[in-house]
Design an enzyme around this catalytic site. Structure first.
Site, mmCIF file in Angstrom:
data_model
loop_
_atom_site.group_PDB
_atom_site.id
_atom_site.type_symbol
_atom_site.label_atom_id
_atom_site.label_comp_id
_atom_site.label_asym_id
_atom_site.label_seq_id
_atom_site.Cartn_x
_atom_site.Cartn_y
_atom_site.Cartn_z
ATOM 1 N N HIS A 1 -28.173 -5.358 0.556
ATOM 2 C CA HIS A 1 -29.454 -5.433 -0.163
ATOM 3 C C HIS A 1 -29.714 -4.086 -0.811
ATOM 4 C CE1 HIS A 1 -30.385 -9.237 1.788
ATOM 5 N NE2 HIS A 1 -29.857 -8.693 2.863
ATOM 6 N N TYR B 1 -36.458 -2.289 -7.223
ATOM 7 C CA TYR B 1 -35.010 -2.481 -7.355
ATOM 8 C C TYR B 1 -34.336 -1.492 -8.308
ATOM 9 C CZ TYR B 1 -36.351 -6.838 -5.086
ATOM 10 O OH TYR B 1 -36.861 -7.759 -4.210
HETATM 11 O O1 CA2 Z 1 -32.967 -5.700 -2.156
HETATM 12 C C1 CA2 Z 1 -32.224 -6.659 -2.415
HETATM 13 O O2 CA2 Z 1 -31.107 -6.533 -2.871
HETATM 14 C C2 CA2 Z 1 -32.756 -8.085 -2.210
HETATM 15 O O3 CA2 Z 1 -31.679 -8.894 -1.740
HETATM 16 C C3 CA2 Z 1 -33.253 -8.585 -3.548
HETATM 17 C C4 CA2 Z 1 -33.950 -9.940 -3.443
HETATM 18 C C5 CA2 Z 1 -35.044 -9.920 -2.393
HETATM 19 O O4 CA2 Z 1 -35.572 -11.221 -2.230
HETATM 20 C C6 CA2 Z 1 -34.486 -9.434 -1.084
HETATM 21 O O5 CA2 Z 1 -35.557 -9.343 -0.190
HETATM 22 C C7 CA2 Z 1 -33.862 -8.081 -1.187
HETATM 23 C C8 CA2 Z 1 -34.613 -10.317 -4.757
HETATM 24 C C9 CA2 Z 1 -33.709 -10.277 -5.924
HETATM 25 C C10 CA2 Z 1 -34.491 -10.676 -7.095
HETATM 26 O O6 CA2 Z 1 -33.919 -10.090 -8.213
HETATM 27 C C11 CA2 Z 1 -34.704 -9.373 -9.010
HETATM 28 C C12 CA2 Z 1 -34.049 -8.721 -10.006
HETATM 29 C C13 CA2 Z 1 -34.740 -7.950 -10.879
HETATM 30 C C14 CA2 Z 1 -36.073 -7.832 -10.754
HETATM 31 C C15 CA2 Z 1 -36.730 -8.495 -9.756
HETATM 32 C C16 CA2 Z 1 -36.053 -9.287 -8.871
#
Ligand code: CA2
Length: 160
Positions: free
Chosen positions: A101, A24
């Site tokens: 996303h 991310y």
């Molecule tokens: O890529 C994206 O923006 C997602 O929506 C992020 C989600 C994931 O489940 C989707 O598949 C794709 C996860 C967000 C979790 O947030 C985090 C933030 C910082 C570090 C790790 C996770």
């Protein structure tokens, strides 16, 4: 009155930049919000930027947006893959909905590949990193016909 755009962020996105930078990136949600606020100012559109870890709170925000928002941008995060309440709320939002996303969900594991929210989205943006928020905001402004004169025609009008 200027057009108003709402950007909604789902669960765990408050930790953006702090965990899993290899997927991310290392940009924080506060930095994303600041860039979006800068762009909204240049575009002359109103912007509200929210994050919640709670499904019901997000449903409330989508419902409330019907009153005063012209377009909605949502990163449903982990709720992308199973939340029928969010899908139902998006379906009754009258304006354009851009699903966003940060990562390219199509290139990820089976669990992260199929967002049920896309069925209610006008457009889907993924894989552009945090810059996707900028692209989504620009596109949302274009959808509500709110790109001001000084912007190049390629942006304000596009191919005709
Ligand atoms: O890529 C994206 O923006 C997602 O929506 C992020 C989600 C994931 O489940 C989707 O598949 C794709 C996860 C967000 C979790 O947030 C985090 C933030 C910082 C570090 C790790 C996770």
């Amino acid at each position: 009155v200027p057009a108003k755009i709402l950007i909604l962020n789902g669960p765990n996105l408050n930790l953006l930049g702090e965990r899993e930078p290899e997927i991310y990136g290392s940009t924080t949600l506060a930095a994303v919000q600041e860039s979006c606020a800068d762009l909204a100012k240049s575009l002359g559109v109103g912007l509200e930027f929210q994050q919640s870890n709670h499904e019901g709170a997000l449903v409330d925000m989508i419902q409330n947006a019907r009153k005063d928002c012209d377009a909605l941008i949502i990163n449903p995060a982990g709720l992308s893959f199973h939340s029928v309440p969010i899908l139902d709320a998006l379906k009754i939002f009258p304006g354009p909905v851009i699903e966003l996303h940060i990562s390219n969900i199509h290139a990820r594991d089976e669990q992260h590949r199929h967002s049920i929210q896309s069925a209610a989205a006008t457009a889907v943006i993924c894989g552009l990193g945090p810059y996707g928020y900028i692209m989504a905001l620009l596109s949302a402004a274009k959808m509500v016909s709110s790109i001001p004169e000084p912007f190049p025609e390629a942006i304000s009008v596009g191919p005709v």
